[in-house]
Motif scaffolding. Sequence first.
Motif, PDB file in Angstrom:
ATOM      1  N   VAL A 150       0.600  -1.574   0.305  1.00  0.00           N
ATOM      2  CA  VAL A 150       0.054  -0.343   0.069  1.00  0.00           C
ATOM      3  C   VAL A 150       0.865   1.552  -0.255  1.00  0.00           C
ATOM      4  CG1 VAL A 150      -1.569   1.071   1.400  1.00  0.00           C
ATOM      5  CG2 VAL A 150      -1.940  -0.942   1.593  1.00  0.00           C
ATOM      6  N   MET A 151       0.322   2.104  -1.153  1.00  0.00           N
ATOM      7  CA  MET A 151       0.875   3.512  -0.356  1.00  0.00           C
ATOM      8  C   MET A 151       0.037   4.311  -0.017  1.00  0.00           C
ATOM      9  SD  MET A 151       3.700   5.421  -1.317  1.00  0.00           S
ATOM     10  CE  MET A 151       3.639   7.246  -0.827  1.00  0.00           C
ATOM     11  N   ASP A 152       0.556   5.076   0.834  1.00  0.00           N
ATOM     12  CA  ASP A 152      -0.746   5.708   1.771  1.00  0.00           C
ATOM     13  C   ASP A 152      -0.347   6.819   1.365  1.00  0.00           C
ATOM     14  OD1 ASP A 152      -2.390   5.567   3.553  1.00  0.00           O
ATOM     15  OD2 ASP A 152      -1.260   5.850   5.267  1.00  0.00           O
ATOM     16  N   ARG A 153      -2.403   7.849   1.972  1.00  0.00           N
ATOM     17  CA  ARG A 153      -2.270   8.725   1.665  1.00  0.00           C
ATOM     18  C   ARG A 153      -1.140  10.284   1.678  1.00  0.00           C
ATOM     19  NH1 ARG A 153      -8.620  10.715   3.226  1.00  0.00           N
ATOM     20  NH2 ARG A 153      -8.301  12.233   1.820  1.00  0.00           N
ATOM     21  N   VAL A 154      -1.161  10.690   0.396  1.00  0.00           N
ATOM     22  CA  VAL A 154      -0.767  12.020   0.767  1.00  0.00           C
ATOM     23  C   VAL A 154      -1.874  13.431   0.731  1.00  0.00           C
ATOM     24  CG1 VAL A 154       1.440  13.193   0.046  1.00  0.00           C
ATOM     25  CG2 VAL A 154       1.526  10.734   0.187  1.00  0.00           C
ATOM     26  N   GLY A 155      -1.956  14.287   1.950  1.00  0.00           N
ATOM     27  CA  GLY A 155      -2.851  14.351   1.841  1.00  0.00           C
ATOM     28  C   GLY A 155      -4.306  14.446   0.964  1.00  0.00           C
ATOM     29  N   CYS A 156      -4.468  14.689  -0.173  1.00  0.00           N
ATOM     30  CA  CYS A 156      -6.098  14.192  -0.521  1.00  0.00           C
ATOM     31  C   CYS A 156      -5.439  13.080  -1.927  1.00  0.00           C
ATOM     32  CB  CYS A 156      -7.141  15.706  -0.816  1.00  0.00           C
ATOM     33  SG  CYS A 156      -6.494  17.023  -2.581  1.00  0.00           S
ATOM     34  N   ARG A 157      -4.240  13.093  -1.567  1.00  0.00           N
ATOM     35  CA  ARG A 157      -4.244  12.249  -2.598  1.00  0.00           C
ATOM     36  C   ARG A 157      -5.039  10.904  -3.110  1.00  0.00           C
ATOM     37  NH1 ARG A 157       1.276  12.799  -6.433  1.00  0.00           N
ATOM     38  NH2 ARG A 157       0.262  15.974  -6.381  1.00  0.00           N
ATOM     39  N   GLY A 158      -5.528   9.827  -3.212  1.00  0.00           N
ATOM     40  CA  GLY A 158      -5.415   8.968  -3.039  1.00  0.00           C
ATOM     41  C   GLY A 158      -5.120   7.566  -2.881  1.00  0.00           C
ATOM     42  N   VAL A 159      -5.475   6.549  -2.602  1.00  0.00           N
ATOM     43  CA  VAL A 159      -3.747   5.505  -2.106  1.00  0.00           C
ATOM     44  C   VAL A 159      -4.230   4.313  -3.326  1.00  0.00           C
ATOM     45  CG1 VAL A 159      -3.795   3.696  -0.734  1.00  0.00           C
ATOM     46  CG2 VAL A 159      -5.056   5.817   0.487  1.00  0.00           C
ATOM     47  N   LEU A 160      -3.321   4.219  -3.584  1.00  0.00           N
ATOM     48  CA  LEU A 160      -2.516   2.741  -4.029  1.00  0.00           C
ATOM     49  C   LEU A 160      -1.913   1.307  -3.874  1.00  0.00           C
ATOM     50  CD1 LEU A 160      -0.022   4.495  -6.415  1.00  0.00           C
ATOM     51  CD2 LEU A 160      -2.542   4.001  -7.689  1.00  0.00           C
ATOM     52  N   ALA A 161      -2.299   0.311  -4.181  1.00  0.00           N
ATOM     53  CA  ALA A 161      -2.631  -0.543  -3.015  1.00  0.00           C
ATOM     54  C   ALA A 161      -3.100  -2.502  -4.298  1.00  0.00           C
ATOM     55  CB  ALA A 161      -3.753  -1.114  -2.233  1.00  0.00           C
ATOM     56  N   ILE A 162      -2.171  -2.938  -3.757  1.00  0.00           N
ATOM     57  CA  ILE A 162      -1.900  -4.003  -5.460  1.00  0.00           C
ATOM     58  C   ILE A 162      -1.894  -5.643  -4.100  1.00  0.00           C
ATOM     59  CG2 ILE A 162       0.621  -4.452  -4.964  1.00  0.00           C
ATOM     60  CD1 ILE A 162       0.353  -5.354  -7.411  1.00  0.00           C
ATOM     61  N   TYR A 163      -3.716  -6.342  -4.695  1.00  0.00           N
ATOM     62  CA  TYR A 163      -3.103  -7.445  -3.376  1.00  0.00           C
ATOM     63  C   TYR A 163      -2.570  -8.921  -4.258  1.00  0.00           C
ATOM     64  CZ  TYR A 163      -6.593  -4.271  -0.868  1.00  0.00           C
ATOM     65  OH  TYR A 163      -7.484  -3.788  -0.128  1.00  0.00           O
ATOM     66  N   TRP A 164      -2.305  -9.542  -3.715  1.00  0.00           N
ATOM     67  CA  TRP A 164      -1.769 -11.230  -4.331  1.00  0.00           C
ATOM     68  C   TRP A 164      -1.830 -12.302  -3.120  1.00  0.00           C
ATOM     69  CZ3 TRP A 164       1.860  -7.190  -3.049  1.00  0.00           C
ATOM     70  CH2 TRP A 164       2.734  -7.900  -2.324  1.00  0.00           C
ATOM     71  N   ASN A 165      -1.397 -13.248  -4.133  1.00  0.00           N
ATOM     72  CA  ASN A 165      -1.386 -14.500  -3.102  1.00  0.00           C
ATOM     73  C   ASN A 165       0.239 -14.969  -2.326  1.00  0.00           C
ATOM     74  OD1 ASN A 165      -4.324 -14.986  -1.519  1.00  0.00           O
ATOM     75  ND2 ASN A 165      -5.000 -15.217  -3.210  1.00  0.00           N
ATOM     76  N   ASN A 166       0.226 -16.374  -1.794  1.00  0.00           N
ATOM     77  CA  ASN A 166       1.280 -16.413  -1.606  1.00  0.00           C
ATOM     78  C   ASN A 166       1.874 -17.531  -2.676  1.00  0.00           C
ATOM     79  OD1 ASN A 166       2.006 -15.005   0.754  1.00  0.00           O
ATOM     80  ND2 ASN A 166       0.983 -17.074   2.114  1.00  0.00           N
ATOM     81  N   PHE A 167       1.229 -18.149  -3.930  1.00  0.00           N
ATOM     82  CA  PHE A 167       1.386 -18.739  -4.791  1.00  0.00           C
ATOM     83  C   PHE A 167       2.014 -18.109  -5.989  1.00  0.00           C
ATOM     84  CE2 PHE A 167      -3.264 -18.734  -5.083  1.00  0.00           C
ATOM     85  CZ  PHE A 167      -3.148 -17.750  -6.363  1.00  0.00           C
ATOM     86  N   ILE A 168       1.958 -17.201  -6.057  1.00  0.00           N
ATOM     87  CA  ILE A 168       2.668 -16.080  -6.578  1.00  0.00           C
ATOM     88  C   ILE A 168       3.332 -15.908  -6.474  1.00  0.00           C
ATOM     89  CG2 ILE A 168       2.280 -13.646  -7.994  1.00  0.00           C
ATOM     90  CD1 ILE A 168      -0.039 -15.869  -9.142  1.00  0.00           C
ATOM     91  N   SER A 169       5.134 -15.354  -7.315  1.00  0.00           N
ATOM     92  CA  SER A 169       6.172 -15.406  -6.525  1.00  0.00           C
ATOM     93  C   SER A 169       6.371 -13.180  -7.128  1.00  0.00           C
ATOM     94  CB  SER A 169       6.426 -15.467  -7.631  1.00  0.00           C
ATOM     95  OG  SER A 169       8.463 -14.792  -7.104  1.00  0.00           O
ATOM     96  N   CYS A 170       6.250 -12.877  -5.935  1.00  0.00           N
ATOM     97  CA  CYS A 170       5.889 -11.168  -6.600  1.00  0.00           C
ATOM     98  C   CYS A 170       6.633 -10.406  -5.157  1.00  0.00           C
ATOM     99  CB  CYS A 170       4.945 -10.450  -5.988  1.00  0.00           C
ATOM    100  SG  CYS A 170       4.921  -9.352  -6.266  1.00  0.00           S
TER     101      CYS A 170
END
Length: 90
Positions: free
Chosen positions: A58-78
């Motif tokens: 997760v990239m947290d909020r900065v001011g009024c900007r939105g948040v970026l997030a990416i989810y994945w599971n353990n079977f994916i090498s990331c």
Amino acid sequence: MVFVSWNCRGLGNLKETLILQNLVHTHKPDFFFLMETLVNKNKIKDRRVKLKFDNVAVMDRVGCRGVLAIYWNNFISCLVHSFGQNFIDV
């Protein structure tokens, strides 16, 4: 491999949360990327469990900007290389 990206423009209400859960249930993505969530980092992390993902970056909020997030599971090498206000490099 299934990758879903959604510019949700806010996850602060029940309707948006239900849409999010439906997207994950229907498409069963390996990666799920969210933009402009407008909620804090902790809420994004809490949703990881409800959405049945093992990991989140997760990239947290900065001011009024939105948040970026990416989810994945353990079977994916990331590996998260870097992130900033406008990107997550995995």
